[in-house]
Motif scaffolding. Structure first.
Motif, PDB file in Angstrom:
ATOM      1  N   LYS A  89      33.333 -20.607  82.546  1.00  0.00           N
ATOM      2  CA  LYS A  89      31.915 -20.939  82.493  1.00  0.00           C
ATOM      3  C   LYS A  89      31.728 -22.405  82.876  1.00  0.00           C
ATOM      4  O   LYS A  89      32.551 -23.267  82.569  1.00  0.00           O
ATOM      5  CB  LYS A  89      31.348 -20.699  81.093  1.00  0.00           C
ATOM      6  N   PHE A  90      30.587 -22.685  83.537  1.00  0.00           N
ATOM      7  CA  PHE A  90      30.300 -24.056  83.931  1.00  0.00           C
ATOM      8  C   PHE A  90      30.244 -24.994  82.731  1.00  0.00           C
ATOM      9  O   PHE A  90      30.579 -26.175  82.833  1.00  0.00           O
ATOM     10  CB  PHE A  90      28.980 -24.125  84.699  1.00  0.00           C
ATOM     11  N   GLY A  91      29.805 -24.477  81.586  1.00  0.00           N
ATOM     12  CA  GLY A  91      29.671 -25.307  80.396  1.00  0.00           C
ATOM     13  C   GLY A  91      30.978 -25.886  79.898  1.00  0.00           C
ATOM     14  O   GLY A  91      30.979 -26.864  79.143  1.00  0.00           O
ATOM     15  N   ASP A  92      32.116 -25.296  80.288  1.00  0.00           N
ATOM     16  CA  ASP A  92      33.425 -25.843  79.946  1.00  0.00           C
ATOM     17  C   ASP A  92      33.902 -26.859  80.980  1.00  0.00           C
ATOM     18  O   ASP A  92      34.869 -27.581  80.744  1.00  0.00           O
ATOM     19  CB  ASP A  92      34.466 -24.725  79.839  1.00  0.00           C
ATOM     20  N   GLN A  93      33.231 -26.896  82.124  1.00  0.00           N
ATOM     21  CA  GLN A  93      33.658 -27.757  83.228  1.00  0.00           C
ATOM     22  C   GLN A  93      32.815 -29.022  83.342  1.00  0.00           C
ATOM     23  O   GLN A  93      33.258 -30.016  83.909  1.00  0.00           O
ATOM     24  CB  GLN A  93      33.600 -26.965  84.539  1.00  0.00           C
ATOM     25  N   TYR A  94      31.596 -28.981  82.830  1.00  0.00           N
ATOM     26  CA  TYR A  94      30.730 -30.157  82.786  1.00  0.00           C
ATOM     27  C   TYR A  94      29.658 -29.929  81.731  1.00  0.00           C
ATOM     28  O   TYR A  94      29.475 -28.806  81.247  1.00  0.00           O
ATOM     29  CB  TYR A  94      30.099 -30.462  84.154  1.00  0.00           C
ATOM     30  N   LEU A  95      28.958 -30.984  81.356  1.00  0.00           N
ATOM     31  CA  LEU A  95      27.945 -30.880  80.317  1.00  0.00           C
ATOM     32  C   LEU A  95      26.791 -29.992  80.771  1.00  0.00           C
ATOM     33  O   LEU A  95      26.110 -30.287  81.753  1.00  0.00           O
ATOM     34  CB  LEU A  95      27.408 -32.271  79.953  1.00  0.00           C
ATOM     35  N   ASP A  96      26.579 -28.897  80.058  1.00  0.00           N
ATOM     36  CA  ASP A  96      25.465 -27.986  80.296  1.00  0.00           C
ATOM     37  C   ASP A  96      24.778 -27.762  78.949  1.00  0.00           C
ATOM     38  O   ASP A  96      25.238 -26.962  78.132  1.00  0.00           O
ATOM     39  CB  ASP A  96      25.972 -26.668  80.881  1.00  0.00           C
ATOM     40  N   ILE A  97      23.701 -28.507  78.713  1.00  0.00           N
ATOM     41  CA  ILE A  97      23.033 -28.493  77.410  1.00  0.00           C
ATOM     42  C   ILE A  97      22.705 -27.075  76.961  1.00  0.00           C
ATOM     43  O   ILE A  97      22.906 -26.702  75.796  1.00  0.00           O
ATOM     44  CB  ILE A  97      21.755 -29.350  77.453  1.00  0.00           C
ATOM     45  N   ALA A  98      22.185 -26.254  77.864  1.00  0.00           N
ATOM     46  CA  ALA A  98      21.709 -24.922  77.507  1.00  0.00           C
ATOM     47  C   ALA A  98      22.815 -23.994  77.029  1.00  0.00           C
ATOM     48  O   ALA A  98      22.542 -22.982  76.377  1.00  0.00           O
ATOM     49  CB  ALA A  98      20.984 -24.294  78.692  1.00  0.00           C
ATOM     50  N   SER A  99      24.072 -24.314  77.340  1.00  0.00           N
ATOM     51  CA  SER A  99      25.166 -23.405  76.986  1.00  0.00           C
ATOM     52  C   SER A  99      25.933 -23.825  75.735  1.00  0.00           C
ATOM     53  O   SER A  99      26.879 -23.137  75.336  1.00  0.00           O
ATOM     54  CB  SER A  99      26.137 -23.295  78.165  1.00  0.00           C
TER      55      SER A  99
END
Length: 417
Positions: A89-99
């Motif tokens: 998931k993108f949230g593990d690769q960079y900051l993604d507030i929504a995730s």
């Protein structure tokens, strides 16, 4: 007379020695400033038209006066997350507030590690002098096109002719000089770093002390229906986003004031047809402190900010069960300080927030506010090489006051070419 002549010669010798030392110090200082500017330009990914093309680095197309340059970098990110949003998931690769997971029984893996090189980049520039205005182009790619594979993705693709620009690049609503330097690829909670297709006209005014920019950009209405939990993008936009921005570049730094006008619209076969106009403002800039240090800031307020702040976390409007549309006011801000310890070492401290005034009738599991903070230590042993360590903390809170936080440690290496 002989003694006076001897003293004069000794004084001249000392003055010559002092002048040599001063020249060496000035040369070192100028090299440090130049290195900092080169590194900073690379980190900020300037979106202004590519009007400059260094002759010694450019290649002329035979039979033309068009110069071509290319470059990029290879970057490795080694990331340790206190909580994971799930595999690939993108949230593990960079900051993604929504995730960011929330609640007492947050789903996802804890103490997760991730390595990737998706932030690596390749760009091509062209520059052609013209009596009517310089013609420049930029195309830039990275590898963030997919969550689980290395897929090329278009970042910038635009051309400029004199004061006109057309293509995809940083939104005119954002001041790229105010973008803080960090290792994490994600956008801070209150930052604006959106890229989208647009047409833009830049015009110097007030004796060239101020620049005015007018742009029409790709619209992206985001709405939430009554008690739904999913923010949708209807794709029913009728008018472009309209941006008017004023910039002032001075010896002490740069500041900007931007206004945004948008129509939020949804039209469905079921008979739902709602639209509403709204606006937003943004003040941003970079203030120099001494030779190399600086403070960067961005403050935003309005009821059409959703696609521009913390992409994916907020909606532009909520629709009641009766079908009535209500725009959602968002305010956000960012403050960053960059400290250069010397010409090779520097630190960035960044704090940021965003807050949405959600109506009482929407689903209480929607994101209401978010915070983020970064601190890093970066080392440039050479202008082409960067090593860095960074700590990131982020917090996401829902309408029902449930929250979740994320701690992230990141090591990065970057090699420019």
């Amino acid at each position: 007379m002989s003694d006076l002549r001897k003293q004069l010669n000794e004084s001249n010798a000392r003055i010559g020695t002092l002048e040599q030392k001063l020249q060496k110090q000035n040369t070192k200082r100028e090299e440090a400033i130049a290195t900092s500017m080169r590194v900073d330009r690379s980190n900020k990914e300037e979106a202004r038209p590519v009007a400059e093309s260094n002759a010694k680095d450019a290649t002329k197309i035979p039979g033309t006066n068009t110069s071509l340059t290319f470059g990029g970098f290879a970057k490795l990110n080694a990331i340790f997350n206190s909580v994971s949003v799930g595999a690939n998931k993108f949230g593990d690769q960079y900051l993604d507030i929504a995730s960011i997971p929330v609640g007492p029984s947050r789903q996802g893996e804890h103490d997760q590690i991730n390595f990737h090189a998706k932030q690596s980049r390749l760009w091509f520039k062209s520059h052609t002098p013209s009596k009517l205005g310089d013609i420049s182009t930029l195309i830039e790619l990275d590898l963030f096109g997919s969550q689980d594979t290395y897929t090329p993705r278009l970042r910038h693709a635009f051309g400029s002719f004199g004061k006109f620009l057309g293509g995809q690049t940083w939104t005119t609503f954002a001041n790229s000089s105010a973008i803080p330097e960090r290792l994490d690829f994600g956008i801070p909670a209150g930052g604006i770093e959106r890229r989208q297709p647009q047409i833009r006209w830049s015009q110097p005014i007030v004796d060239n002390l101020v620049e005015m920019q007018l742009a029409f950009e790709m619209p992206h209405s985001k709405v939430i229906k009554d008690m739904d939990t999913t923010i949708i993008t209807p794709g029913d936009d009728r008018y472009p986003d309209m941006v008017l921005r004023f910039n002032s570049n001075q010896d002490w730094g740069t500041v900007s004031l931007a206004t945004l006008g948008r129509q939020i619209r949804i039209s469905e076969a079921s008979g739902m047809n709602q639209k509403s106009w709204g606006g937003a403002i943004s003040a941003a800039g970079r203030i120099n402190i001494g030779t190399l240090d600086n403070i960067r800031f961005t403050f935003n307020y309005g009821n059409v900010l959703s696609p521009y702040v913390s992409t994916g976390a907020y909606a532009d409007a909520a629709i009641k069960a009766s079908g009535q549309m209500e725009l959602i006011t968002i305010h956000s801000g960012l403050l960053a300080y960059q400290r250069h310890w010397n010409d090779q070492w520097r630190t960035n401290i960044i704090i940021s927030y965003s807050h949405a005034d959600l109506p009482a009738y929407v689903n209480d599991s929607l994101t209401k506010k978010a915070y983020s903070a970064h601190i890093n230590l970066l080392w440039n042993p050479r202008p082409q090489i960067l090593f860095g360590l960074e700590y990131l903390y982020a917090l996401r809170e829902l309408q029902n006051e449930l929250n979740g936080d994320l701690s992230r440690f990141q090591f990065s290496s970057r090699f420019n070419f």
